[in-house]
Scaffold this motif. Structure first.
Motif, PDB file in Angstrom:
ATOM      1  N   VAL A 146       5.384 -71.626 -83.719  1.00 22.48           N
ATOM      2  CA  VAL A 146       5.287 -70.907 -84.490  1.00 22.48           C
ATOM      3  C   VAL A 146       4.328 -71.011 -84.819  1.00 22.48           C
ATOM      4  CG1 VAL A 146       6.875 -70.803 -86.356  1.00 22.48           C
ATOM      5  CG2 VAL A 146       8.008 -71.766 -84.490  1.00 22.48           C
ATOM      6  N   THR A 147       4.540 -69.011 -85.005  1.00 25.22           N
ATOM      7  CA  THR A 147       3.074 -68.737 -86.123  1.00 25.22           C
ATOM      8  C   THR A 147       3.509 -67.939 -87.849  1.00 25.22           C
ATOM      9  OG1 THR A 147       3.659 -66.280 -85.844  1.00 25.22           O
ATOM     10  CG2 THR A 147       2.568 -67.762 -84.037  1.00 25.22           C
ATOM     11  N   GLU A 148       3.834 -67.264 -87.991  1.00 25.42           N
ATOM     12  CA  GLU A 148       4.563 -66.939 -89.358  1.00 25.42           C
ATOM     13  C   GLU A 148       6.000 -67.015 -89.346  1.00 25.42           C
ATOM     14  OE1 GLU A 148       3.020 -64.146 -91.491  1.00 25.42           O
ATOM     15  OE2 GLU A 148       4.333 -63.317 -92.573  1.00 25.42           O
ATOM     16  N   MET A 149       7.000 -68.138 -90.042  1.00 24.23           N
ATOM     17  CA  MET A 149       8.294 -67.492 -90.137  1.00 24.23           C
ATOM     18  C   MET A 149       9.043 -66.260 -90.876  1.00 24.23           C
ATOM     19  SD  MET A 149       9.413 -71.670 -89.873  1.00 24.23           S
ATOM     20  CE  MET A 149      10.878 -71.476 -89.378  1.00 24.23           C
ATOM     21  N   SER A 150      10.372 -66.370 -90.282  1.00 19.83           N
ATOM     22  CA  SER A 150      11.087 -64.987 -90.481  1.00 19.83           C
ATOM     23  C   SER A 150      11.575 -65.448 -92.020  1.00 19.83           C
ATOM     24  CB  SER A 150      11.854 -64.990 -89.357  1.00 19.83           C
ATOM     25  OG  SER A 150      12.856 -65.209 -89.365  1.00 19.83           O
ATOM     26  N   HIS A 151      11.760 -66.114 -92.194  1.00 14.07           N
ATOM     27  CA  HIS A 151      12.227 -66.648 -94.516  1.00 14.07           C
ATOM     28  C   HIS A 151      10.973 -65.850 -94.998  1.00 14.07           C
ATOM     29  CE1 HIS A 151      10.345 -69.993 -93.750  1.00 14.07           C
ATOM     30  NE2 HIS A 151      10.942 -70.407 -94.900  1.00 14.07           N
ATOM     31  N   PRO A 152      11.672 -65.859 -96.374  1.00 13.33           N
ATOM     32  CA  PRO A 152      11.054 -64.940 -97.841  1.00 13.33           C
ATOM     33  C   PRO A 152       9.902 -66.574 -97.864  1.00 13.33           C
ATOM     34  CG  PRO A 152      13.160 -64.625 -98.325  1.00 13.33           C
ATOM     35  CD  PRO A 152      13.292 -65.276 -96.545  1.00 13.33           C
ATOM     36  N   GLY A 153      10.292 -67.228 -97.994  1.00 12.18           N
ATOM     37  CA  GLY A 153       9.305 -69.048 -97.975  1.00 12.18           C
ATOM     38  C   GLY A 153       8.007 -68.947 -97.405  1.00 12.18           C
ATOM     39  N   ALA A 154       8.195 -68.323 -95.917  1.00 11.02           N
ATOM     40  CA  ALA A 154       6.767 -68.423 -94.905  1.00 11.02           C
ATOM     41  C   ALA A 154       6.176 -67.780 -96.079  1.00 11.02           C
ATOM     42  CB  ALA A 154       7.021 -67.634 -94.062  1.00 11.02           C
TER      43      ALA A 154
ATOM     44  N   ILE B  93      -2.495 -68.986 -93.133  1.00  9.94           N
ATOM     45  CA  ILE B  93      -2.851 -69.278 -91.780  1.00  9.94           C
ATOM     46  C   ILE B  93      -2.199 -68.388 -90.653  1.00  9.94           C
ATOM     47  CG2 ILE B  93      -3.590 -71.411 -92.898  1.00  9.94           C
ATOM     48  CD1 ILE B  93      -0.689 -72.598 -91.722  1.00  9.94           C
ATOM     49  N   ALA B  94      -1.397 -67.286 -90.804  1.00  6.66           N
ATOM     50  CA  ALA B  94      -0.470 -67.177 -89.525  1.00  6.66           C
ATOM     51  C   ALA B  94      -1.501 -66.417 -87.703  1.00  6.66           C
ATOM     52  CB  ALA B  94       0.638 -66.424 -89.772  1.00  6.66           C
ATOM     53  N   ASN B  95      -2.072 -66.031 -88.292  1.00  6.30           N
ATOM     54  CA  ASN B  95      -3.442 -65.082 -88.054  1.00  6.30           C
ATOM     55  C   ASN B  95      -4.319 -66.020 -87.548  1.00  6.30           C
ATOM     56  OD1 ASN B  95      -2.475 -63.331 -88.923  1.00  6.30           O
ATOM     57  ND2 ASN B  95      -4.003 -62.406 -89.415  1.00  6.30           N
ATOM     58  N   GLU B  96      -4.726 -67.290 -88.217  1.00  9.90           N
ATOM     59  CA  GLU B  96      -5.624 -68.187 -87.409  1.00  9.90           C
ATOM     60  C   GLU B  96      -4.544 -69.105 -85.901  1.00  9.90           C
ATOM     61  OE1 GLU B  96      -8.943 -68.815 -87.759  1.00  9.90           O
ATOM     62  OE2 GLU B  96      -8.344 -67.632 -88.906  1.00  9.90           O
ATOM     63  N   LEU B  97      -2.855 -69.923 -86.562  1.00  9.06           N
ATOM     64  CA  LEU B  97      -2.254 -69.740 -85.763  1.00  9.06           C
ATOM     65  C   LEU B  97      -1.966 -69.422 -84.238  1.00  9.06           C
ATOM     66  CD1 LEU B  97       0.530 -71.135 -87.866  1.00  9.06           C
ATOM     67  CD2 LEU B  97      -1.240 -72.696 -86.969  1.00  9.06           C
ATOM     68  N   ALA B  98      -1.754 -68.031 -84.483  1.00  2.00           N
ATOM     69  CA  ALA B  98      -1.977 -66.879 -83.681  1.00  2.00           C
ATOM     70  C   ALA B  98      -3.003 -67.321 -82.322  1.00  2.00           C
ATOM     71  CB  ALA B  98      -1.900 -65.823 -84.024  1.00  2.00           C
ATOM     72  N   LYS B  99      -4.508 -67.819 -83.035  1.00  2.85           N
ATOM     73  CA  LYS B  99      -5.760 -67.625 -82.068  1.00  2.85           C
ATOM     74  C   LYS B  99      -5.673 -68.548 -81.628  1.00  2.85           C
ATOM     75  CE  LYS B  99      -8.479 -64.661 -85.928  1.00  2.85           C
ATOM     76  NZ  LYS B  99      -9.240 -64.343 -86.974  1.00  2.85           N
ATOM     77  N   LEU B 100      -4.983 -69.654 -82.126  1.00  3.75           N
ATOM     78  CA  LEU B 100      -5.124 -71.198 -82.019  1.00  3.75           C
ATOM     79  C   LEU B 100      -4.011 -70.576 -80.494  1.00  3.75           C
ATOM     80  CD1 LEU B 100      -5.474 -74.103 -81.423  1.00  3.75           C
ATOM     81  CD2 LEU B 100      -3.890 -74.366 -83.504  1.00  3.75           C
ATOM     82  N   ALA B 101      -3.064 -70.327 -80.921  1.00  6.75           N
ATOM     83  CA  ALA B 101      -1.761 -70.425 -79.620  1.00  6.75           C
ATOM     84  C   ALA B 101      -2.747 -69.467 -78.138  1.00  6.75           C
ATOM     85  CB  ALA B 101      -0.911 -69.257 -80.157  1.00  6.75           C
ATOM     86  N   LYS B 102      -3.435 -68.381 -78.883  1.00 13.46           N
ATOM     87  CA  LYS B 102      -4.294 -67.452 -77.808  1.00 13.46           C
ATOM     88  C   LYS B 102      -4.955 -68.893 -76.669  1.00 13.46           C
ATOM     89  CE  LYS B 102      -5.933 -63.870 -76.390  1.00 13.46           C
ATOM     90  NZ  LYS B 102      -5.357 -62.878 -74.961  1.00 13.46           N
ATOM     91  N   LYS B 103      -6.442 -68.972 -77.580  1.00 15.83           N
ATOM     92  CA  LYS B 103      -7.388 -69.986 -76.422  1.00 15.83           C
ATOM     93  C   LYS B 103      -5.873 -71.331 -76.148  1.00 15.83           C
ATOM     94  CE  LYS B 103     -10.046 -73.903 -78.128  1.00 15.83           C
ATOM     95  NZ  LYS B 103     -10.267 -74.663 -79.985  1.00 15.83           N
ATOM     96  N   LEU B 104      -4.975 -72.136 -76.607  1.00 13.09           N
ATOM     97  CA  LEU B 104      -4.125 -73.357 -75.665  1.00 13.09           C
ATOM     98  C   LEU B 104      -3.583 -72.288 -75.126  1.00 13.09           C
ATOM     99  CD1 LEU B 104      -3.438 -74.927 -78.391  1.00 13.09           C
ATOM    100  CD2 LEU B 104      -4.922 -75.395 -77.179  1.00 13.09           C
ATOM    101  N   GLY B 105      -3.443 -71.056 -74.621  1.00 16.20           N
ATOM    102  CA  GLY B 105      -2.345 -70.416 -73.409  1.00 16.20           C
ATOM    103  C   GLY B 105      -1.459 -70.975 -73.488  1.00 16.20           C
TER     104      GLY B 105
END
Ligand code: XMP
Length: 216
Positions: free
Chosen positions: A111-119, A126-138
């Motif tokens: 999960v990077t950024e969730m779809s509900h308003p509270g996200a 931090i979602a872009n950082e999470l996306a970068k981590l997802a890419k790094k980890l493959g």
């Protein structure tokens, strides 16, 4: 073609089996989360998989320390083809799940950024950082929101070839047209309530499938 993942969040076994059977012609994958597993048991994953002959992903949004994540992954991936985990717990926790998945040739979707308003409160910053981590980890897929197409686009640009699994179409009000301009082949939209709560889940699944086909 963008694929259709049914979120089967019903809390009744017979209803779940009926909807899985009826919609299987139009659905590419089925996502099972806590509502159905807690109302039944983990073996429902196996039953749905055998009955539908589809890829079944467990949406357990796993977010624990590595040793606990490992246990959850081992149990889940006995039956499921993939598991959804949170990324904010850090690299070691995700790697623990990936290790189990690799041994079993299964998928880890982060999960990077969730779809509900509270996200937007804590996840979006931090979602872009999470996306970068997802890419790094493959990882094998990332979850990003159909409710915010501009964020979906940004996250897709970061993760590149990693498939996107995107909830928010239907009950959460996401704009399918806009989303389909961003997603590509091998990505998925996730649709739950507007299929399983509709008067005719089969017709609803068919309608979504046709919209995806027409955008090819
Ligand atoms: P609906 O009924 O809104 O169902 O079509 C959406 C499904 O997707 C789940 N969901 C998410 N899962 N990250 C996830 O991993 C998210 O951002 C997210 N948003 C929704 C939801 O639990 C339901 O199964």
């Amino acid at each position: 073609m963008v694929k259709l993942m049914l979120a089967l969040d019903v809390m009744d076994k017979d209803k779940a089996l009926k909807i899985a059977r009826e919609t299987s012609e139009y659905v590419d994958a089925i996502k099972i989360g806590y509502p159905l597993v807690l109302a039944t048991n983990l073996k429902i994953v196996k039953e749905i998989k055998e009955l539908s002959n589809k890829e079944v992903i467990c949406d357990f949004k796993v977010a624990d320390i590595p040793s606990t994540n490992e246990k959850i992954a081992k149990l889940t991936l006995q039956y499921a083809d993939g598991i959804i985990c949170h990324g904010f717990v850090g690299e070691d926790s995700i790697r623990a799940i990936q290790n189990v998945a690799k041994e079993n040739n299964k998928k880890v979707i982060m999960v990077t950024e969730m779809s509900h308003p509270g996200a937007v409160m804590f996840m979006q910053p931090i979602a872009n950082e999470l996306a970068k981590l997802a890419k790094k980890l493959g990882v094998d897929g990332v979850v990003a929101p159909s409710t915010r197409p501009e964020r979906l686009k940004e996250i897709k640009e970061i993760v590149g070839e990693i498939p996107i699994v995107s909830p928010g179409i239907g009950a959460q009000g996401g704009d399918l047209e806009k989303v389909l301009e961003i997603l590509s082949d091998n990505d998925y939209i996730i649709v739950g309530r507007s299929i399983y709560n509709s008067e005719n889940p089969k017709e609803s699944a068919k309608m979504y499938k046709e919209k995806l086909k027409n955008r090819e």
